[in-house]
Design a protein around this motif. Structure first.
Motif, PDB file in Angstrom:
ATOM      1  N   ASP A  67       8.464   5.680  -8.087  1.00  0.00           N
ATOM      2  CA  ASP A  67       7.436   5.174  -8.997  1.00  0.00           C
ATOM      3  C   ASP A  67       7.696   3.673  -9.197  1.00  0.00           C
ATOM      4  N   PRO A  68       6.801   2.821  -8.698  1.00  0.00           N
ATOM      5  CA  PRO A  68       7.079   1.380  -8.749  1.00  0.00           C
ATOM      6  C   PRO A  68       7.146   0.804 -10.163  1.00  0.00           C
ATOM      7  N   THR A  69       6.627   1.522 -11.159  1.00  0.00           N
ATOM      8  CA  THR A  69       6.737   0.979 -12.515  1.00  0.00           C
ATOM      9  C   THR A  69       8.178   1.101 -13.033  1.00  0.00           C
ATOM     10  N   GLN A  70       9.015   1.871 -12.324  1.00  0.00           N
ATOM     11  CA  GLN A  70      10.404   2.076 -12.760  1.00  0.00           C
ATOM     12  C   GLN A  70      11.380   1.072 -12.151  1.00  0.00           C
ATOM     13  N   PHE A  71      10.904   0.193 -11.268  1.00  0.00           N
ATOM     14  CA  PHE A  71      11.834  -0.804 -10.712  1.00  0.00           C
ATOM     15  C   PHE A  71      11.232  -2.199 -10.790  1.00  0.00           C
ATOM     16  N   ASP A  72      12.138  -3.193 -10.707  1.00  0.00           N
ATOM     17  CA  ASP A  72      11.705  -4.583 -10.564  1.00  0.00           C
ATOM     18  C   ASP A  72      11.926  -5.083  -9.150  1.00  0.00           C
ATOM     19  N   VAL A  73      12.955  -4.553  -8.494  1.00  0.00           N
ATOM     20  CA  VAL A  73      13.182  -4.905  -7.091  1.00  0.00           C
ATOM     21  C   VAL A  73      13.576  -3.630  -6.352  1.00  0.00           C
ATOM     22  N   LEU A 107      16.311  -6.319 -15.664  1.00  0.00           N
ATOM     23  CA  LEU A 107      15.660  -5.959 -14.413  1.00  0.00           C
ATOM     24  C   LEU A 107      16.339  -4.735 -13.808  1.00  0.00           C
ATOM     25  N   VAL A 108      15.536  -3.874 -13.190  1.00  0.00           N
ATOM     26  CA  VAL A 108      16.085  -2.731 -12.458  1.00  0.00           C
ATOM     27  C   VAL A 108      15.971  -3.033 -10.968  1.00  0.00           C
ATOM     28  N   VAL A 109      17.121  -3.179 -10.316  1.00  0.00           N
ATOM     29  CA  VAL A 109      17.188  -3.642  -8.931  1.00  0.00           C
ATOM     30  C   VAL A 109      17.779  -2.505  -8.102  1.00  0.00           C
ATOM     31  N   VAL A 110      16.984  -1.982  -7.177  1.00  0.00           N
ATOM     32  CA  VAL A 110      17.354  -0.729  -6.514  1.00  0.00           C
ATOM     33  C   VAL A 110      17.640  -0.930  -5.031  1.00  0.00           C
ATOM     34  N   GLU A 145       0.836  -1.204   0.000  1.00  0.00           N
ATOM     35  CA  GLU A 145       0.000   0.000   0.000  1.00  0.00           C
ATOM     36  C   GLU A 145       0.874   1.258   0.000  1.00  0.00           C
ATOM     37  N   LEU A 146       1.902   1.262   0.852  1.00  0.00           N
ATOM     38  CA  LEU A 146       2.765   2.448   0.976  1.00  0.00           C
ATOM     39  C   LEU A 146       3.405   2.810  -0.360  1.00  0.00           C
ATOM     40  N   PHE A 147       3.903   1.803  -1.083  1.00  0.00           N
ATOM     41  CA  PHE A 147       4.587   2.068  -2.356  1.00  0.00           C
ATOM     42  C   PHE A 147       3.641   1.980  -3.554  1.00  0.00           C
ATOM     43  N   SER A 148       2.325   1.842  -3.308  1.00  0.00           N
ATOM     44  CA  SER A 148       1.331   1.711  -4.384  1.00  0.00           C
ATOM     45  C   SER A 148       1.788   0.675  -5.410  1.00  0.00           C
ATOM     46  N   LEU A 149       2.164  -0.504  -4.928  1.00  0.00           N
ATOM     47  CA  LEU A 149       2.678  -1.526  -5.841  1.00  0.00           C
ATOM     48  C   LEU A 149       1.577  -1.989  -6.779  1.00  0.00           C
ATOM     49  N   PRO A 150       1.877  -2.046  -8.095  1.00  0.00           N
ATOM     50  CA  PRO A 150       0.888  -2.535  -9.051  1.00  0.00           C
ATOM     51  C   PRO A 150       0.563  -4.015  -8.798  1.00  0.00           C
ATOM     52  N   ALA A 151      -0.564  -4.464  -9.362  1.00  0.00           N
ATOM     53  CA  ALA A 151      -0.962  -5.866  -9.202  1.00  0.00           C
ATOM     54  C   ALA A 151       0.158  -6.778  -9.674  1.00  0.00           C
ATOM     55  N   GLY A 152       0.369  -7.867  -8.955  1.00  0.00           N
ATOM     56  CA  GLY A 152       1.387  -8.837  -9.354  1.00  0.00           C
ATOM     57  C   GLY A 152       2.715  -8.638  -8.630  1.00  0.00           C
ATOM     58  N   TYR A 153       2.971  -7.432  -8.083  1.00  0.00           N
ATOM     59  CA  TYR A 153       4.183  -7.212  -7.292  1.00  0.00           C
ATOM     60  C   TYR A 153       4.018  -7.929  -5.948  1.00  0.00           C
TER      61      TYR A 153
END
Ligand SMILES: *Cc1c(COP(=O)(O)O)cnc(C)c1O
Length: 371
Positions: free
Chosen positions: A183-189, A168-171, A65-73
């Protein structure tokens, strides 16, 4: 070091809480009280039973919820902090070659892991001097881009943006998470230890993972690469889905993390939490720019971290200042040792009250005038 001058800061100038470290950082006292109030119902109970599993469940749902993760994360958890996550990523996330933006101690450490891993190709390293950050570059050889949202050793924040549609973008978000917008669409981890922005204790790592990251974790061929169980993210994933960790975690770290996430959510979410850090950083940088003996170390204002400020001193010894403040119970403003500068470093995580940051600057001025 020379003797510490006996300077006593008047009580009315002191911050309400003197912890300004960059990690471990301020743990809220009321959270500690609530933890103590759990009495015999939480600490000292099994991590495979509902009292602890429900806390892990709250952490996973709360971070989504905090990071507004898209569905599937999904949110994974494991032991050993961000440092162990680097080892795990090199064993069970990076396929053959990673790119690292190296601009300080922590980003360099992850790069060193992949440089030494015998099963990986030498990484693509893009470096820049301390106080700046490099830009990532699309590279078809690279399957994993390793970014650092905030380089805690130098006080530089860097954008989280995909350099390419491949890979993958791993942060590393250890000091950024909770204190900076993302923005969660900009990372994979997006992974972190909770003893910085989340005002908890160390020893565990959390990682928000995209469907592509989860797919990669599942796809790596373990018959061709030995992966120790404690570094296998597939095992971490399997246990996280049960709201557990593979081996025993620090329960106090989990509890304090859940409490902090819920404090953020109840107060207005990541917007609210990051605004607190932004406010604190404005106070520090405004002060550092108008004060004669201080200069922000990071020259580009856009790269100046809102969670960890590094301030160079001239004519005032940072070591002596730090010792005098410590004697007045203001602690951990010493700079990152290996940087070797006459500098102070101030943790401005969301748990720190902006008025306390204001009080800190007043106390530094008070001491500096008397040195
Ligand atoms: C503190 C820190 C780490 C290391 O965290 P541990 O919990 O000690 O493993 C890694 N990366 C960054 C950016 C940090 O600030």
């Amino acid at each position: 070091m020379q003797d510490i001058p006996p300077i006593q800061i008047p009580a009315e100038l002191l911050p309400s809480d003197g912890r300004f470290g960059s990690g471990p950082s301020k743990v809220r006292i009321d959270a500690l009280r609530r933890l103590a109030e759990t009495g015999s119902t939480f600490l000292g109970t099994s991590h495979r039973r509902p009292p602890v599993q429900s806390v892990v469940g709250r952490i996973r749902a709360g971070l989504a919820e905090l990071f507004s993760l898209p569905a599937g994360y999904e949110v994974l958890a494991g032991n050993g902090g961000a440092t162990a996550f680097w080892d795990a990523a090199s064993c069970s996330l990076i396929e053959t070659c990673s790119q690292h933006l190296v601009f300080g101690e922590f980003s360099a450490r992850f790069a060193a892991v992949t440089q030494q891993a015998p099963h990986l190709q030498s990484p693509d390293l893009i470096e820049s001097p301390p106080g700046t950050h490099p830009e990532p570059r699309a590279n078809p050889e690279v399957d994993t881009y390793a970014l650092t949202h905030n380089e805690t050793s130098t006080g530089v924040m860097a954008p989280v943006r995909r350099p390419s549609s491949q890979g993958l973008v791993v942060v590393d978000a250890t000091s950024a998470a909770g204190g900076l917008m993302v923005d969660p669409t900009q990372f994979d981890v997006y992974y972190f230890s909770p003893q910085k922005g989340f005002g908890s204790e160390g020893g565990i790592w959390l990682a928000a993972c995209s469907p592509a990251a989860i797919e990669r974790i599942g796809r790596l061929d373990r018959s061709r690469r030995w992966v120790p169980a404690s570094l296998d993210l597939a095992i971490a994933l399997e246990h996280s889905r049960l709201n557990q960790t593979y081996n025993t975690p620090a329960l106090s770290s989990l509890w304090l993390l859940a409490d902090q996430i819920e404090w953020f959510l109840a107060s207005g979410g990541l917007d609210w939490a990051s605004q607190r850090s932004r406010r604190s950083s404005e106070i520090v940088y405004d002060w550092a720019e108008r004060t004669s003996f201080t200069t922000p170390f990071v020259s580009d204002p856009a790269a100046r971290s809102r969670v960890v400020a590094t301030i160079d001193l001239e004519g005032v010894s940072a070591e002596v200042l730090g010792a005098v403040l410590r004697a007045n119970r203001i602690v951990d403003i010493e700079s990152y040792r290996k940087l070797g500068r006459n500098q102070i470093r101030i943790g401005m995580f969301p748990a720190v009250d902006p008025p306390d940051i204001e009080a800190l600057t007043t106390c530094i001025d008070y001491v500096a005038e008397r040195l």
